[in-house]
Write a protein that holds these residues in place. Structure first.
Motif, PDB file in Angstrom:
ATOM      1  N   VAL A  83       0.822  -1.401  -0.005  1.00 33.68           N
ATOM      2  CA  VAL A  83       0.065  -0.063  -0.082  1.00 33.68           C
ATOM      3  C   VAL A  83       0.767   1.187   0.008  1.00 33.68           C
ATOM      4  CG1 VAL A  83      -1.962  -1.356   1.182  1.00 33.68           C
ATOM      5  CG2 VAL A  83      -0.179   0.062   2.494  1.00 33.68           C
ATOM      6  N   GLY A  84       2.115   1.133   0.212  1.00 28.00           N
ATOM      7  CA  GLY A  84       2.949   2.307   0.433  1.00 28.00           C
ATOM      8  C   GLY A  84       4.203   2.187   1.171  1.00 28.00           C
ATOM      9  N   SER A  85       4.745   3.222   1.632  1.00 32.45           N
ATOM     10  CA  SER A  85       6.283   2.814   2.409  1.00 32.45           C
ATOM     11  C   SER A  85       6.150   3.644   3.729  1.00 32.45           C
ATOM     12  CB  SER A  85       6.985   3.733   1.522  1.00 32.45           C
ATOM     13  OG  SER A  85       7.680   3.425   0.295  1.00 32.45           O
ATOM     14  N   LEU A  86       6.683   3.290   4.645  1.00 41.12           N
ATOM     15  CA  LEU A  86       6.736   3.771   6.015  1.00 41.12           C
ATOM     16  C   LEU A  86       8.168   4.050   6.287  1.00 41.12           C
ATOM     17  CD1 LEU A  86       4.844   4.671   8.426  1.00 41.12           C
ATOM     18  CD2 LEU A  86       6.102   2.890   9.637  1.00 41.12           C
ATOM     19  N   LEU A  87       8.535   5.318   6.836  1.00 43.38           N
ATOM     20  CA  LEU A  87       9.872   5.690   7.058  1.00 43.38           C
ATOM     21  C   LEU A  87      10.367   6.032   8.388  1.00 43.38           C
ATOM     22  CD1 LEU A  87      10.659   8.895   7.161  1.00 43.38           C
ATOM     23  CD2 LEU A  87       9.961   8.494   4.771  1.00 43.38           C
ATOM     24  N   TYR A 118      -4.122   3.113   7.162  1.00 41.81           N
ATOM     25  CA  TYR A 118      -2.845   2.138   6.913  1.00 41.81           C
ATOM     26  C   TYR A 118      -1.614   3.034   7.467  1.00 41.81           C
ATOM     27  CZ  TYR A 118      -5.330  -1.027   3.647  1.00 41.81           C
ATOM     28  OH  TYR A 118      -6.135  -1.898   3.150  1.00 41.81           O
ATOM     29  N   ALA A 119      -1.398   4.314   7.055  1.00 41.87           N
ATOM     30  CA  ALA A 119      -0.377   5.127   7.609  1.00 41.87           C
ATOM     31  C   ALA A 119      -0.450   5.139   9.344  1.00 41.87           C
ATOM     32  CB  ALA A 119      -0.452   6.391   6.925  1.00 41.87           C
ATOM     33  N   THR A 120      -1.415   5.382   9.577  1.00 40.83           N
ATOM     34  CA  THR A 120      -1.714   5.613  11.106  1.00 40.83           C
ATOM     35  C   THR A 120      -1.414   4.286  11.767  1.00 40.83           C
ATOM     36  OG1 THR A 120      -3.418   7.289  10.805  1.00 40.83           O
ATOM     37  CG2 THR A 120      -3.255   6.163  12.994  1.00 40.83           C
ATOM     38  N   GLU A 121      -1.819   3.065  11.219  1.00 43.62           N
ATOM     39  CA  GLU A 121      -1.465   1.659  11.828  1.00 43.62           C
ATOM     40  C   GLU A 121      -0.103   1.407  11.703  1.00 43.62           C
ATOM     41  OE1 GLU A 121      -2.485  -2.973  10.855  1.00 43.62           O
ATOM     42  OE2 GLU A 121      -4.292  -1.250  10.378  1.00 43.62           O
ATOM     43  N   ALA A 122       0.459   1.762  10.627  1.00 44.86           N
ATOM     44  CA  ALA A 122       1.938   1.200  10.696  1.00 44.86           C
ATOM     45  C   ALA A 122       2.870   2.238  11.652  1.00 44.86           C
ATOM     46  CB  ALA A 122       2.484   1.401   9.220  1.00 44.86           C
ATOM     47  N   ALA A 123       2.307   3.494  11.500  1.00 43.18           N
ATOM     48  CA  ALA A 123       3.394   4.641  12.295  1.00 43.18           C
ATOM     49  C   ALA A 123       3.232   4.371  13.731  1.00 43.18           C
ATOM     50  CB  ALA A 123       3.005   6.071  11.769  1.00 43.18           C
ATOM     51  N   ARG A 124       1.957   4.038  14.229  1.00 45.63           N
ATOM     52  CA  ARG A 124       1.928   4.006  15.502  1.00 45.63           C
ATOM     53  C   ARG A 124       2.429   2.671  15.901  1.00 45.63           C
ATOM     54  NH1 ARG A 124      -3.767   3.954  15.648  1.00 45.63           N
ATOM     55  NH2 ARG A 124      -3.736   6.027  16.406  1.00 45.63           N
TER      56      ARG A 124
END
Length: 182
Positions: A83-87, A118-124
């Protein structure tokens, strides 16, 4: 290598598989994504072969960090779709080749994956892991006008601390911070 698993996502290293390289190109060639990533980002990608160069840049940037910092693929566990990238990484200072002691969390999602949390879940998950190492605060820096990313920062419990020019060659950025004791 898998870095973290959340309820819906697998955070893993990007690979040089054709599927991953295709997805990197698909994400980072889109104006609606890269318009928020800064003038010095070297984006958008214009040729599919540039995806391998982008992957090499990420690998070089994080070569000395083990799995603590990185630019990871966010993969939906049920479907396998990236779905994307997390850094998570040290922020670069005014001279972008010199990292600071400030840590950044960030996210870049494909438009077909916007609005699903997704961004919130991964970053959390990444923030919890980073705070467990003793880090006292983590920043999110957002281009002015990028309201969806500012909303993610707020959902993460980050506090808006104004606009700053400390990082990324002095580019003006909306800055959010989350402290370990928040």
């Amino acid at each position: 290598m898998t870095v973290l698993i959340t309820e819906r996502l697998l955070l893993r290293d990007w690979t040089d598989s054709p599927a991953d390289l295709d997805r990197i190109f698909d994400i980072y060639s889109r104006d609606e994504v890269v318009r928020w990533l800064g003038v010095a980002s070297g984006l958008p990608l214009t040729e599919p072969a540039q995806a391998a160069d982008r992957l090499a840049l990420w690998r070089d940037r994080h070569a000395d960090h083990g799995d603590r910092y990185g630019t990871w693929a966010m993969q939906e566990r049920r479907t396998g779709l990236v779905v994307g990238s997390l850094l998570l990484k040290p922020l670069p200072g005014p001279d972008e080749s010199v990292p600071t002691d400030d840590i950044e969390v960030g996210w870049h999602l494909h438009p077909d994956s916007w609005g699903h949390g997704y961004a919130t879940e991964a970053a959390r998950a990444v923030l919890a892991r980073e705070f467990a190492t003793g880090t006292r605060e983590v920043y999110a820096v957002v281009s002015p006008g990028n309201e969806p990313s500012m909303a993610v920062a707020r959902r993460l419990g980050m506090t808006h601390v104004g606009q700053r020019t400390d990082w990324y060659g002095g580019e003006l950025l909306e800055t959010f911070v989350r402290r370990a004791d928040d």
